[in-house]
Each structure stands twice: as C-alpha cells, then as structure tokens.
Write a protein that holds these residues in place. Structure first.
Motif, PDB file in Angstrom:
ATOM      1  N   LEU A  50       1.961  -7.463  -4.769  1.00  0.00           N
ATOM      2  CA  LEU A  50       1.187  -7.776  -3.550  1.00  0.00           C
ATOM      3  C   LEU A  50       1.034  -9.139  -3.233  1.00  0.00           C
ATOM      4  N   ARG A  51       0.933 -10.068  -4.240  1.00  0.00           N
ATOM      5  CA  ARG A  51       0.804 -11.425  -3.903  1.00  0.00           C
ATOM      6  C   ARG A  51       2.151 -11.946  -3.313  1.00  0.00           C
ATOM      7  N   ASP A  83       0.443  -4.390   3.315  1.00  0.00           N
ATOM      8  CA  ASP A  83      -1.002  -4.097   3.124  1.00  0.00           C
ATOM      9  C   ASP A  83      -1.398  -3.625   1.618  1.00  0.00           C
ATOM     10  N   GLY A  84      -0.274  -3.033   0.790  1.00  0.00           N
ATOM     11  CA  GLY A  84      -0.341  -2.466  -0.402  1.00  0.00           C
ATOM     12  C   GLY A  84       0.757  -2.173  -1.070  1.00  0.00           C
ATOM     13  N   VAL A  85       0.636  -2.087  -2.336  1.00  0.00           N
ATOM     14  CA  VAL A  85       1.587  -1.876  -3.039  1.00  0.00           C
ATOM     15  C   VAL A  85       1.196  -0.742  -4.215  1.00  0.00           C
ATOM     16  N   LEU A  86       2.209   0.335  -4.052  1.00  0.00           N
ATOM     17  CA  LEU A  86       1.743   1.598  -4.927  1.00  0.00           C
ATOM     18  C   LEU A  86       2.658   2.207  -5.825  1.00  0.00           C
ATOM     19  N   THR A 109      -7.933  -6.128   0.663  1.00  0.00           N
ATOM     20  CA  THR A 109      -9.153  -5.445   0.884  1.00  0.00           C
ATOM     21  C   THR A 109      -9.727  -5.187   2.389  1.00  0.00           C
ATOM     22  N   ALA A 110      -9.114  -6.259   3.147  1.00  0.00           N
ATOM     23  CA  ALA A 110      -9.204  -6.119   4.465  1.00  0.00           C
ATOM     24  C   ALA A 110      -8.571  -5.310   5.397  1.00  0.00           C
ATOM     25  N   SER A 111      -7.248  -4.967   4.852  1.00  0.00           N
ATOM     26  CA  SER A 111      -6.555  -3.619   5.297  1.00  0.00           C
ATOM     27  C   SER A 111      -7.203  -2.541   5.208  1.00  0.00           C
ATOM     28  N   LEU A 112      -7.880  -2.286   4.022  1.00  0.00           N
ATOM     29  CA  LEU A 112      -8.377  -1.083   3.664  1.00  0.00           C
ATOM     30  C   LEU A 112      -9.574  -0.982   4.817  1.00  0.00           C
ATOM     31  N   THR A 121       4.349  -1.116  -0.158  1.00  0.00           N
ATOM     32  CA  THR A 121       5.639  -1.222  -0.977  1.00  0.00           C
ATOM     33  C   THR A 121       5.581  -0.392  -1.978  1.00  0.00           C
ATOM     34  N   ARG A 122       6.501  -0.062  -2.541  1.00  0.00           N
ATOM     35  CA  ARG A 122       6.538   1.065  -3.837  1.00  0.00           C
ATOM     36  C   ARG A 122       7.217   0.362  -4.884  1.00  0.00           C
TER      37      ARG A 122
END
Length: 335
Positions: free
Chosen positions: A127-128, A133-136, A153-156, A185-186
């Motif tokens: 993520l950094r 917006d996120g990595v799962l 956090t801001a995206s959520l 991102t996955r």
C-alpha cells in the motif's frame, strides 16, 4: 492450501518509521450460522482463540479496534459495536473506523487461523509503495478477500460517506458496495486468507498446524503470545544448544539449560542479542564438557595418549590424576 506461512519477523518498513503507522479494525460480530451459532472468534485453534491469533498478527497496530461484544483477549483492544448490532460488515467497519486516527488501516475478519504478521506487513508495504486505495489478498480460487486487506483510511471514509448519503443507512449493505468503487491492488494469499466458516474448516486448521513442518513455529508463537513476550529469537540456535546439552552432558540438561539461558538473557536486557550471547556461552560450555569425554581431545590437552593418567604419581603415593577411591570407567551420571 498449497503453502504455509509460519509466524515470523515482520516485513516492510523499518521499526520506528512514521510511514509504517497503522490502525487495525477486526470484525468479530458475525452470527456464525454454519457453526451452529457458536462464538466463532472464541473457538480455539492451536490452543488460542481465533480472535487472539488475528490480534497477534496485527500486534504492530497503533490502535486495534474489535467490533463485537467485549470479551477477554490476550492483547488490549478498543471495543466498538455497530448500530444496530448485527447490521453487517459496512456498519461494523463504520463503527470501527470512528476509533482510528492513522492514515492506513488493516481490515480483518476474526477467523483467520493462518494470518501472520509478515502478511499484514506485506499488505501495508504494498500500500505504501503504490497509489491504490487498498491492497487485499486473494484466496486459492483467486477470489478477493476484502477482510484481509490494508486500506487508506481516507478512501474508506469517503466511500462510507457516499454510501450513507445514497442509502441513508449502512445496515444490511454488502461490503462489495464499498470495495467495488475502490482502486485495489491484489496479492495472492491462499493460506493467510483461509477462514473458518465450518467445523470442517476448524478441523483442517487444527490438523494443519500440527504437521511436522509447522508445529514448532506455531507452538513458539503460541507460547510467546500466552506469556506476553514480543521477542524474535533464532530458534535454531536454541535447538542446537538443547541438542548439545542433551548429548554432551545429560538429556535433562537440555530444558534446564535453555531455561537458564532465557533467565540470563532477561537479566542482560532481554533482547535478541542477549539471548544469542547467553546461548553462545552455554553452547561453548557444553562443548568443553563434552570434550573431556573425548579421548582424542583429552590427549591433546594432557599430552598423554587418550588422556591416560601419569604412572609417576606424586610423592604421597597417589596417582595424581585419579582420586584413590575412583572407579575407572564410571561417571557421576552413569546409570
């Protein structure tokens, strides 16, 4: 499951890096219908509640929020509850985020028996490095697992606000309403994303951690968590020391020696270097002890073949190397 990720050292940013700061939100309030309504976060795998295993994986979080009814946990957490209780994952996430302040948040379910700190840190590191917006994680079938993920956090918060404005309430909305609108991102994580929805899943998890290649790491991780120890040590060094003490001295010396090494390391500061130094000293002592029983080594030390006692005894008539009442070929621990 095709791989296994045992507990280990965290990856990602160096300790103390301000960019590494994150909070964690753990959703633990599901109904567990496929488990007959049992308290799923409290089900034990490897002697630890599933919830405690997840809390250990995100132990680096600045604040950890568990959205569920309060219960005893191995680590301190902040408790939150969605309104209304049982309102679903989006309502629970919204309740948890209200207690967070970090720019990144790890979102986890409470039923992940194989999740470890390295996976959490890998998600955060990815993520950094990027702009998503996120990595799962994705599971063994390639499906997204949004409850094993790190997000901005801001995206959520923006997404939850938009959904609230559109629907008036988050209760009952599926999580994909939020994640479907995010840039994600996955990372493949077929083991770390394995969750326990059924009793068969629980049985699989319990059997997996007892397999030969995994059980030692699992046990050490469980003991450290039970004792409140957050210390990474070279278990190979300690195992070698235990082996040397058992073979070179006596079998009961192995556990006693490793205990004394731990005690000495604690007195010296308790960090990994203190453990390594205490283990080195004890291993050297065990080697010296064993050398005395090796004819070749003893010969070098005494200058006589096989360490045999001198035939020229002292003036008092004793042998010098052997006491008068000694019995040849015996040791104090001979049985």
């Amino acid at each position: 499951m095709t791989e296994y990720q045992p507990p280990g050292d965290p990856l990602g940013a160096p300790p103390g890096d301000p960019d590494a700061a994150y909070d964690a939100v753990v959703l633990a309030g599901g109904a567990a219908r496929r488990l007959g309504g049992v308290d799923k976060p409290g089900v034990r795998v490897g002697g630890r509640a599933l919830l405690d295993r997840v809390l250990a994986a995100c132990a680096g979080a600045r604040t950890t929020v568990v959205v569920a009814g309060p219960r005893p946990t191995a680590r301190p957490v902040v408790w939150a509850r969605e309104d209304p209780p049982g309102g679903g994952p989006l309502a629970a996430l919204d309740a948890g985020l209200r207690h967070t302040t970090a720019g990144r948040v790890v979102l986890l379910s409470a039923d992940l028996p194989f999740l470890g700190r390295p996976t959490v840190e890998a998600l955060l590191a990815s993520l950094r490095r990027g702009t998503a917006d996120g990595v799962l994680l994705t599971d063994s079938d390639g499906r997204d697992q949004p409850l094993v993920a790190a997000y901005r956090t801001a995206s959520l918060r923006r997404g939850l606000t938009a959904l609230t404005d559109r629907h008036g309430d988050l209760a009952g909305l599926p999580l994909r309403r939020l994640t479907g609108a995010l840039d994600l991102t996955r990372l493949a994580g077929p083991v770390a994303s394995f969750d326990c929805d059924t009793w068969d899943d629980i049985a699989t998890a319990r059997a997996r951690i007892r397999e030969h290649g995994h059980v030692l790491d699992e046990w050490i991780s469980a003991v450290k968590d039970e004792l409140g120890i957050d210390l990474d040590v070279d278990t190979g060094v300690l195992l070698d020391l235990a082996r040397d003490a058992a073979h070179g001295v006596a079998r009961p010396a192995a556990p006693l020696t490793t205990f004394l090494v731990g005690y000495a390391a604690a007195r010296a500061g308790g960090d990994p270097d203190a453990v390594a130094e205490a283990a080195r000293k004890a291993a050297a002592l065990a080697a010296r002890w064993a050398d005395e029983d090796d004819p070749a080594v003893t010969s070098t030390a005494t200058g006589r073949p096989g360490g045999a006692p001198s035939t020229a005894g002292p003036a008092d008539g004793t042998s010098g190397d052997v006491t008068p009442d000694a019995t040849p070929g015996t040791r104090p621990d001979a049985g």
